[in-house]
Design an enzyme around this catalytic site. Structure first.
Site, PDB file in Angstrom:
ATOM      1  N   ASP A 158       0.834  -1.206   0.000  1.00 51.18           N
ATOM      2  CA  ASP A 158       0.000   0.000   0.000  1.00 51.18           C
ATOM      3  C   ASP A 158       0.869   1.256   0.000  1.00 51.18           C
ATOM      4  OD1 ASP A 158       1.006  -0.534   2.562  1.00 51.18           O
ATOM      5  OD2 ASP A 158      -0.781   0.230   3.597  1.00 51.18           O
ATOM      6  N   ASP A 171       6.786   1.036   1.879  1.00 52.80           N
ATOM      7  CA  ASP A 171       6.524   0.070   0.799  1.00 52.80           C
ATOM      8  C   ASP A 171       7.389   0.429  -0.411  1.00 52.80           C
ATOM      9  OD1 ASP A 171       3.585  -1.226   1.614  1.00 52.80           O
ATOM     10  OD2 ASP A 171       3.819   0.849   2.226  1.00 52.80           O
ATOM     11  N   ASN A 181      -2.554   2.371   3.739  1.00 53.29           N
ATOM     12  CA  ASN A 181      -2.079   3.718   4.063  1.00 53.29           C
ATOM     13  C   ASN A 181      -2.949   4.802   3.431  1.00 53.29           C
ATOM     14  OD1 ASN A 181       0.188   2.985   5.616  1.00 53.29           O
ATOM     15  ND2 ASN A 181       1.370   2.558   3.758  1.00 53.29           N
ATOM     16  N   THR A 210       3.201  -6.073   2.232  1.00 55.80           N
ATOM     17  CA  THR A 210       3.665  -5.007   3.125  1.00 55.80           C
ATOM     18  C   THR A 210       2.533  -4.035   3.469  1.00 55.80           C
ATOM     19  OG1 THR A 210       4.477  -3.797   1.185  1.00 55.80           O
ATOM     20  CG2 THR A 210       6.086  -5.139   2.392  1.00 55.80           C
ATOM     21  N   PHE A 240      -0.458  -1.513  12.653  1.00 58.14           N
ATOM     22  CA  PHE A 240      -1.371  -0.977  11.623  1.00 58.14           C
ATOM     23  C   PHE A 240      -1.853  -2.028  10.617  1.00 58.14           C
ATOM     24  CE2 PHE A 240      -2.028   1.139   7.487  1.00 58.14           C
ATOM     25  CZ  PHE A 240      -2.971   2.099   7.824  1.00 58.14           C
ATOM     26  N   ASN A 241      -0.949  -2.754   9.970  1.00 51.62           N
ATOM     27  CA  ASN A 241      -1.361  -3.655   8.878  1.00 51.62           C
ATOM     28  C   ASN A 241      -2.290  -4.762   9.368  1.00 51.62           C
ATOM     29  OD1 ASN A 241       0.151  -2.275   6.975  1.00 51.62           O
ATOM     30  ND2 ASN A 241       1.922  -3.651   7.131  1.00 51.62           N
ATOM     31  N   HIS A 254       9.869  -0.131   8.100  1.00 44.86           N
ATOM     32  CA  HIS A 254       9.150  -1.370   8.427  1.00 44.86           C
ATOM     33  C   HIS A 254       9.136  -2.353   7.253  1.00 44.86           C
ATOM     34  CE1 HIS A 254       7.466   0.598  12.008  1.00 44.86           C
ATOM     35  NE2 HIS A 254       7.134   1.621  11.258  1.00 44.86           N
ATOM     36  N   ASP A 255       8.588  -1.893   6.135  1.00 45.36           N
ATOM     37  CA  ASP A 255       8.352  -2.806   5.011  1.00 45.36           C
ATOM     38  C   ASP A 255       9.657  -3.294   4.376  1.00 45.36           C
ATOM     39  OD1 ASP A 255       5.679  -2.427   5.461  1.00 45.36           O
ATOM     40  OD2 ASP A 255       5.445  -0.916   3.896  1.00 45.36           O
TER      41      ASP A 255
HETATM   42  C1  BDR Z   1       3.108  -0.464   8.483  1.00 48.89           C
HETATM   43  O1  BDR Z   1       2.046   0.463   8.394  1.00 48.89           O
HETATM   44  C2  BDR Z   1       2.190   1.287   7.275  1.00 48.89           C
HETATM   45  O2  BDR Z   1       1.961   2.621   7.587  1.00 48.89           O
HETATM   46  C3  BDR Z   1       3.573   1.068   6.749  1.00 48.89           C
HETATM   47  O3  BDR Z   1       3.601   1.183   5.339  1.00 48.89           O
HETATM   48  C4  BDR Z   1       3.923  -0.315   7.217  1.00 48.89           C
HETATM   49  O4  BDR Z   1       3.525  -1.282   6.284  1.00 48.89           O
HETATM   50  C5  BDR Z   1       3.882  -0.231   9.757  1.00 48.89           C
HETATM   51  O5  BDR Z   1       3.054  -0.430  10.859  1.00 48.89           O
HETATM   52 CA    CA Z   2       2.941  -0.692   4.018  1.00 49.32          CA
END
Ligand code: BDR
Ligand code: CA
Length: 312
Positions: free
Chosen positions: A12, A17, A41, A125, A166-167, A239-240
């Site tokens: 996203d 990403d 996102n 991701t 979040f994801n 993160h990703d």
């Molecule tokens: C994840 O949440 C999104 O905002 C980032 O792209 C990442 O995949 C981190 O928590």
């Molecule tokens: Ca992401």
């Protein structure tokens, strides 16, 4: 040299990403078979446009499909505070060079996996909506998926609410399907990804590489850092990027095999990834949960990766 690992990028974009995809596209060790967008996102229209623009920037030559408009059950919940109104604020991206194929993301993935002579690694991701849709609609393709290397969750803490990342929080039902699938999972959750930081010194090293791609990525990193700086981070957690970096350089990471369940109910814990770190349960491990990263070597990977487009 051994054969490249065939992968499908599902995400996203999203700053991290886009950074992860740059690392993937730079490496001859990976072959990108397809790209799919997820709602996360930003809205699916925006993440799809961002995905196509990043593909144009990097010259990724693969079919692209738009993902589901929203999570399986929950409504879409974009995160403009982190990624801006476009989902990829802070730089100028080229126009898209291709259109999405005329089929859902899950269908494109199914076709590509079925046609691949070698088992495919999925690299999600964003929220896991498309991957769940794939596994529910085409369970037969499981046999040709060797692993899912994903960014999501955190067994020690969350980041969007105290208990959830979040994801996974955005689509816990989809995550539940994926974690129960039996396909081996590498879980790059916030346990490790918050340590996988690029600092302002690293952004400067990337900009110093020169060329359009390096400049775009330095811009993206500087924008992404602003949100994290306001929270007191000394850099931007990529993160990703961990989901891709682990495929290329697993020795940079330390993790523990354990069983992970997804909380789909809960008053405070919807979207939590419940990891059996002490093996007190009876279920076999379904995930390699990453905890530690060699941060300087992780940062070097991205500086080296961007050099791939130096003349651009
Ligand atoms: C994840 O949440 C999104 O905002 C980032 O792209 C990442 O995949 C981190 O928590
Ligand atoms: Ca992401």
């Amino acid at each position: 040299m051994s054969k490249p690992i065939p992968i499908i990028l599902d995400g996203d974009p999203g700053h991290d990403d886009a950074i992860a995809w740059m690392l993937a596209a730079s490496s001859p060790a990976l072959k990108i078979l397809a790209v799919t967008s997820s709602s996360g996102n930003q809205t699916i229209e925006k993440t799809t446009d961002n995905a196509l623009r990043i593909m144009a920037l990097l010259g990724i030559d693969a079919p692209m499909a738009m993902g589901a408009t929203k999570p399986l059950i929950s409504p879409a919940q974009p995160a403009p505070s982190v990624h801006g109104e476009s989902g990829l604020d802070g730089t100028d991206l080229p126009e898209r060079a291709q259109e999405p194929v005329d089929m859902p993301a899950a269908e494109l993935m199914a076709q590509v996996i079925a046609a691949s002579p070698d088992p495919v690694v999925l690299v999600p991701t964003g929220p896991l909506t498309n991957i769940a849709a794939l596994l529910l609609s085409h369970p037969e393709v499981k046999d040709n998926i060797s692993r899912i290397s994903l960014m999501g969750g955190g067994v020690t803490h969350g980041n969007w609410v105290p208990a959830a990342e979040f994801n996974i929080l955005l689509d816990p039902e989809a995550a539940d399907v994926v974690y129960r699938s039996g396909i081996p999972i590498t879980m790059a959750g916030v346990d490790v990804t918050e340590k996988a930081m690029l600092t302002p010194e690293d952004f400067a090293r990337i900009r110093a590489v020169g060329g359009r791609v390096a400049n775009v990525y330095a811009d993206l990193l500087e924008f992404f850092y602003q949100f994290h700086k306001s929270l007191g981070y000394p850099g931007a957690p990529i993160h990703d990027g961990v989901a891709v970096a682990w495929l290329l350089r697993p020795e940079l990471f330390q993790g523990v095999e354990m069983h992970v369940d997804i909380e789909t109910g809960g008053t405070y814990s919807r979207g939590a990834t419940i990891g059996d770190a002490y093996h007190v349960g009876s279920k076999e491990p379904n995930a390699l949960v990453l905890f530690e990263v060699d941060r300087p070597a992780f940062a070097d990977l991205f500086v080296e990766a961007v050099s791939h487009w130096k003349e651009g």
